[in-house]
Design a protein around this motif. Sequence first.
Motif, short mmCIF file in Angstrom:
data_model
loop_
_atom_site.label_atom_id
_atom_site.label_comp_id
_atom_site.label_asym_id
_atom_site.label_seq_id
_atom_site.Cartn_x
_atom_site.Cartn_y
_atom_site.Cartn_z
N LEU A 194 0.96 -1.08 -0.16
CA LEU A 194 -0.03 0.04 -0.14
C LEU A 194 0.74 1.18 -0.08
CD1 LEU A 194 -3.01 0.86 0.37
CD2 LEU A 194 -2.40 1.14 2.64
N SER A 195 0.46 2.03 -0.78
CA SER A 195 1.39 3.53 -0.90
C SER A 195 0.56 4.73 -0.51
CB SER A 195 1.75 3.75 -2.47
OG SER A 195 0.41 4.00 -3.20
N MET A 196 1.24 5.78 -0.26
CA MET A 196 0.76 6.91 0.18
C MET A 196 -0.13 7.45 -0.95
SD MET A 196 0.48 8.94 2.68
CE MET A 196 1.92 8.66 3.84
N SER A 197 0.18 7.15 -2.06
CA SER A 197 -0.69 8.00 -3.34
C SER A 197 -2.14 7.00 -3.17
CB SER A 197 -0.23 7.68 -4.68
OG SER A 197 0.03 6.32 -4.89
N GLN A 198 -2.07 5.74 -2.67
CA GLN A 198 -3.57 4.86 -2.55
C GLN A 198 -4.08 5.65 -1.47
OE1 GLN A 198 -1.35 1.22 -2.55
NE2 GLN A 198 -2.31 0.64 -4.44
N ILE A 199 -3.35 6.00 -0.40
CA ILE A 199 -4.24 6.26 0.79
C ILE A 199 -5.01 7.52 0.70
CG2 ILE A 199 -3.69 7.18 3.38
CD1 ILE A 199 -1.59 4.97 3.51
N SER A 200 -4.25 8.30 -0.27
CA SER A 200 -4.92 9.77 -0.45
C SER A 200 -5.98 9.93 -1.10
CB SER A 200 -3.69 10.48 -1.14
OG SER A 200 -3.84 9.95 -2.50
N HIS A 201 -6.65 8.68 -1.69
CA HIS A 201 -7.88 8.59 -2.26
C HIS A 201 -8.82 8.35 -1.24
CE1 HIS A 201 -6.64 8.39 -6.81
NE2 HIS A 201 -5.61 7.79 -6.08
N PHE A 202 -8.62 7.90 -0.06
CA PHE A 202 -9.73 7.81 0.88
C PHE A 202 -10.11 9.20 1.44
CE2 PHE A 202 -7.86 3.45 0.55
CZ PHE A 202 -9.19 2.64 1.03
N THR A 203 -11.27 9.11 1.64
CA THR A 203 -11.89 10.26 2.32
C THR A 203 -12.88 10.00 3.31
OG1 THR A 203 -13.79 10.34 1.04
CG2 THR A 203 -12.11 11.63 -0.08
N PRO A 204 -13.13 10.89 4.48
CA PRO A 204 -14.03 10.48 5.36
C PRO A 204 -15.42 10.10 4.93
CG PRO A 204 -12.91 12.67 6.04
CD PRO A 204 -12.54 12.20 4.52
N LYS A 205 -15.95 10.62 3.65
CA LYS A 205 -17.24 10.25 3.15
C LYS A 205 -17.20 8.94 2.73
CE LYS A 205 -20.06 11.43 -0.68
NZ LYS A 205 -20.33 12.30 -1.90
N SER A 206 -15.96 8.21 1.88
CA SER A 206 -15.84 6.81 1.46
C SER A 206 -15.58 5.93 2.70
CB SER A 206 -14.58 6.87 0.55
OG SER A 206 -13.32 7.06 0.87
N SER A 207 -15.12 6.35 3.63
CA SER A 207 -14.77 5.72 4.80
C SER A 207 -16.04 5.25 5.69
CB SER A 207 -13.52 6.12 5.70
OG SER A 207 -12.31 6.32 4.90
N ASN A 208 -16.64 6.22 5.90
CA ASN A 208 -17.79 6.14 6.41
C ASN A 208 -18.81 5.32 5.72
OD1 ASN A 208 -19.78 7.26 8.77
ND2 ASN A 208 -21.07 8.06 7.16
N PHE A 209 -19.12 5.30 4.36
CA PHE A 209 -19.91 4.87 3.78
C PHE A 209 -19.61 3.24 3.74
CE2 PHE A 209 -21.08 2.35 -0.27
CZ PHE A 209 -22.61 2.68 -0.29
N LEU A 210 -18.43 2.93 3.71
CA LEU A 210 -17.89 1.43 3.65
C LEU A 210 -18.28 0.82 4.88
CD1 LEU A 210 -16.47 -0.69 2.40
CD2 LEU A 210 -14.20 0.22 3.43
#
Length: 304
Positions: free
Chosen positions: A182-198
């Motif tokens: 897992l890379s920092m560029s991948q981590i940067s795609h996560f947002t509070p909105k996407s995490s909350n939905f998941l």
Amino acid sequence: MSIKFNENNHPYVELGGGFGICINRAAYEEDKQLRVNDDLPEETAKAVAEFRRLAESKRNLNLVVDQSNWTVMLYLKCYENDAKRSFALIDYGYRLLYKERGYALPYAQIRHVFEEGLIRYLPECDDDGAVIFIVEMGRRWDPSKISLNEFIAAIRLSGLATMLNPDAQKNGCRVIFDVDGLSMSQISHFTPKSSNFLFDLIENCTPIVTKGMHTVNNGMLYNVLWAILKQFMSKELRQKTYMHGKDWNSLTKHINPRCLPPRYGGVLEAPDCDGKIMAEFLQHYEGYFVEYNSFGYTDCPDSK
């Protein structure tokens, strides 16, 4: 490795060596015919009627409530004809999708997530009968080809497919998140909105019990992502979440080694399911996904 059909005409993936992946449910059109022609027990018929009454009391909710609707019948089965509890679950799910329609993508738009092998089922259930599947969110995931939105939408559809499995209905499931590379560029795609939905999806929109979420191959970078994710998880789900790194002895304390491939410390001799075969297999269940997505709130839901 190919798609075949068993004696009940249920599609399955023949992996070879006596191993296979099967949801143990007929493909959509055949299953629908079986349901609509089935005689409902009196208790179930009463539960369907009460479910319908609850649905009709909700303004702007488009939902067919009869035995042709696989979700209604599944929720009633899982909750032993408790219409109130079953309706609350489906209502919450459709309220969530009304707010986040971008995650309700058709199968054709996310088929490539499965073709890339990022989500797949293991052929063996755990000792308690729980279904096990793997989500690879590390180096194999290329956000330039598969957006996080598409990835989460695919996780959602794999959840719908898991709901169809009688083993999962009865015994729950365990999920392995492989974040190797897992890379920092991948981590940067996560947002509070996407995490909350998941996590809202996992905890509040399915009758299937998540018995454990196991993260493997995690390192320091994943700790950055975990600091974001855990804010959106309930205490109960956090208690079911385990970080194993590369400690396979830790993982096999929770999942029997006979169910796990050697790269996760197991002894399972089954070959990995080819991504294109997995995508073809799930195509047989596309009708279930289409039906679920065809219902929901057409305008702002009433307050609960």
